[in-house]
Design a protein around this motif. Sequence first.
Motif, PDB file in Angstrom:
ATOM      1  N   TRP A   1     -83.980 -14.287-130.435  1.00 33.28           N
ATOM      2  CA  TRP A   1     -83.834 -15.568-129.757  1.00 33.28           C
ATOM      3  C   TRP A   1     -83.956 -15.366-128.250  1.00 33.28           C
TER       4      TRP A   1
ATOM      5  N   PRO B   1     -73.561 -17.551-127.444  1.00 33.70           N
ATOM      6  CA  PRO B   1     -74.811 -17.783-126.713  1.00 33.70           C
ATOM      7  C   PRO B   1     -75.040 -16.710-125.662  1.00 33.70           C
TER       8      PRO B   1
ATOM      9  N   GLN C   1     -81.787 -19.564-126.666  1.00 29.96           N
ATOM     10  CA  GLN C   1     -81.468 -20.381-127.839  1.00 29.96           C
ATOM     11  C   GLN C   1     -82.682 -20.804-128.661  1.00 29.96           C
TER      12      GLN C   1
ATOM     13  N   HIS D   1     -76.345 -23.079-133.364  1.00 37.66           N
ATOM     14  CA  HIS D   1     -76.674 -23.526-132.005  1.00 37.66           C
ATOM     15  C   HIS D   1     -78.056 -24.154-131.977  1.00 37.66           C
TER      16      HIS D   1
END
Length: 983
Positions: free
Chosen positions: A26, A12, A29, A982
């Motif tokens: 992205w 992340p 997220q 995710h």
Amino acid sequence: MKQSDETGQLQPSARRLRVLGPVLAWHQQRRAELGPPLQRAVLCILAAQAGQVVSKEQLIGGLWRERVPKTAEQSIYTYVAGLRRALEPDRGPREPFQLLVNRPGGYALQRGRFHIDAEEFEDRIAETRRLLTKGDRRGSLRELETALRLWTGPALSGIPGPFAEAERARLEELRLITVEDRADILLGLGRHQEALPALHDLVGEHPLRERARELLMLALYRSGRQADSLAAYLDIRHLLAERLGVDPGESLQRRYHAILRSGPTLDSADPDQGQIRLGSRSPLHTGDPEAPVPRQLPRAMDGFVGRTDESVRLRSLLAPGESAPPQAVVAITGPAGVGKSAMAVQSAHAVGDHFPDGLLYANLLGATPGVERLKPIDLLGRFLRALGVRAEAVPHEVDEAAAMLRDTLAGRRVLAVLDDASGPDQVRPLLDLPSGNAVLITSRESFAAVDNCAQVRLGMMVRSEAVTMLAKLIGAGRVAANPAVAARLVDLCDGLPLALRLAAARLIDRPHWGVRHLVERLEDRGRILHELESGDIAVRSSLELSHDTLSRSSRPLDRLAARTLCHLGILHVPDVTSHVVAALLDASVDQAERSLERLTEAHLLESHEFGRFQLHDLVRLFAMELAEDHLTHETRSGALSRALGLYGVTARLATRLVDPHRVQPPWPHTGPQPAPLSSNQDGHAWMERERANVLAAASQAMSAPDDSVASMGAYVGFSLMWHLYRAGHRNENLRTNQQALEAGQRLGNQEIMALAHGYVAMTLTRMGQAAEALPHQLAELELQRGLRNRFEEMRALGNLSVAYLNLERYADALECSEIQFAIARDIGADVGQRHALSMLGCAHRGLGNLSEAGATLSEAVSLSRAAGDQFHVSHTLRCLAEVRLDQNDPLSAKTLLEEAFAIGREIRNHDAAPWCLTHLATANRLLGQFESAVAYATEAVAVARAINDKRREEMAAWELSTAQEALAAGAQGQEEVDPVGHR
């Protein structure tokens, strides 16, 4: 700092960009909506140069290269704005942009603000190299495997444009090298079984990669599969011979021989140990150690650059490996001034060590003006004497001398360079030398029919190599002072080494000139051949010799080829076929085809596609001079008129085959028989492939001083109108008809003026410029009424109604349509009645009379179906679908639009695609199918932009924005699942 863990999975982070597969981004997220493909391409260009300023010109070049649309700059602004919205969705209305920022001269994507997988991939490869230098193979293997796991598909998948194409190729090559490096390290660690699966896949996808094949052979051998290892080598040897005409490289050959003998070093865990080194002397060498060893090659030319592919091919043919004899005969062929002699001498020096018994050289004077060619017997005598035969012992007969040369060379390894051969006949006695010897020939003629001969054809130099050559000749400083001007000089010289050397000579003699001074002189195409002269060397004289050789030949075909070259100077089109040349020559198609092939063999023409022939620019200028000097004005006009006639009648036949219902412009000329076409597919393919030629010929003719030729040019341009309309070639349609209008006004030809006004109006309307179209459409109507042509008056009224509809002047459109319908019914024009009904229906819709609009359009659909007029069926279904949308019946509209779109695609009516796609987006949105709506609207924007339909682009962009908002609202803020799991 690493951006992924040891498994290669993305961790992340605030912002991520993936280009090693489908391009995705992205933010916190959540996946960013990066917009249409060209907008994503802009992001890829910026990301590849993160932290650096990228100019608008670089972005435009990366998206379109030479095919830049007029709206390119505006499109860049639109794409940058779209990316900023996508990348910084939380930015306040007055906050500055943090990621994609303006810089003097362009834009920059801030470095370090994104995790970019391609950067990580290259960082890990660099780390691999560092670990290998420390001897840490296991650590380097982990890095490579992590790097390879970053890939999720082909790099920059779905991204268009020249930048994406080049970057995709670069990254893919890097990936393939990484796969090979991983296998190499596995073999070094003794883990050959683990290396096999990836190597099998790699060789299956890229069967000509020699390193991958060599690693596979070693892995198979170490796995106890010697037979499979040898079969892998035999397979690539067959493929290389079949596809490229070459043998495997020396390293691969050494590996094969070692495996054949089960060499002990092959079992070493280190693949770099124990490689076989073959001796430098051939086992065939049994000659007298005291025999003369001639070294006759001229010095290699200074400033020789480039030709990498050709150099590699020549080396592989002449020095294929110590275990194999060289190719018996190698011919370097190509047009005058392309650098054949320099290439031959350079290559002969490069392989000299492989011919320990001598390097022979002779200039055969095959293309030297005013000098007798070297006779075969004289050539044989020279070589025999150089090899130690006493002068008095040299036979006087060619056959005897050739036999003595073969006997003298038996068991030796000698390379004979025969420069500037007039053709195969001049050198035939030397083409059957004993194995181990080789003959390297240069010639303007083809050697394709010679036995045991491999032909390497030289074309023009690529621009980068030619600029490097120029820098070596005149000094890097003069080129670096203005690289763009240097590149222009290369283009003006056609990338022809002779022309470049002559240009360089002029600059060397004039040190006070900049490169631009010479470019300005060469821009005048009428004097360029005069400028490219130095002493007794000139591009023109080189071409003149080739032409004169043909024109003075005793062979009728050669003389016909010389006449053909002269006639090719009359017609200024990108390429020609035998049918066009037959019309130019007033000869049979067979004669034209044979003469074109002869010119190709003489390297005065090029043919990169079967049945099509091109002239390079300098040869074209020479051919134009020939036509001017050798043909009368009447002959030139007659030849051009015949070629125009061929284009015109064939375009009309093609249009009729594609759609027999469309009304074609008049054709007030007699012409030759059209080229043979027999089907819808034939017609479409001919018009699309010949489009550039037809338009170039029409433009040339319309500019001609001869009134009859200019008139014919206008009608040739008109003959392609329907294809340009349906295929969405709007700029070409507009440009051609504007020129026709100018020609008609100059000639005082009211019919040409009327037609041109109408076609200009039709195109402007389709480009969303109905206000600009209206005066042209009114002018056509007035002219047609003056000519008392009721059919054309009726057609003009129909097109006027289209313009009024686009201007939302529905009452005027209704009036025009009613008059059109009355005239069409009166003169029995069914197609006019169908068109008028569809326009009446659209006008009623605009006035709010939906019931009447639906009934009228339904009648138009029925009439069009009955006539088999698919074009009108598709158009009227689209109009009826708009009525259903107005009546809040999106399901019926969707059904009608899907049929209309399918028909439009079937008949290749690209012009209608944006309209259909936009309304399909609307119908799907109203039905709650938001993802489909976004997809249709996205495609509509791209298609409308591609065909320069500004009005439809605006409508599609609005629909796209509306559909995206509906999709976002429908999603209720749910986050998308990213590729690594995710949420």
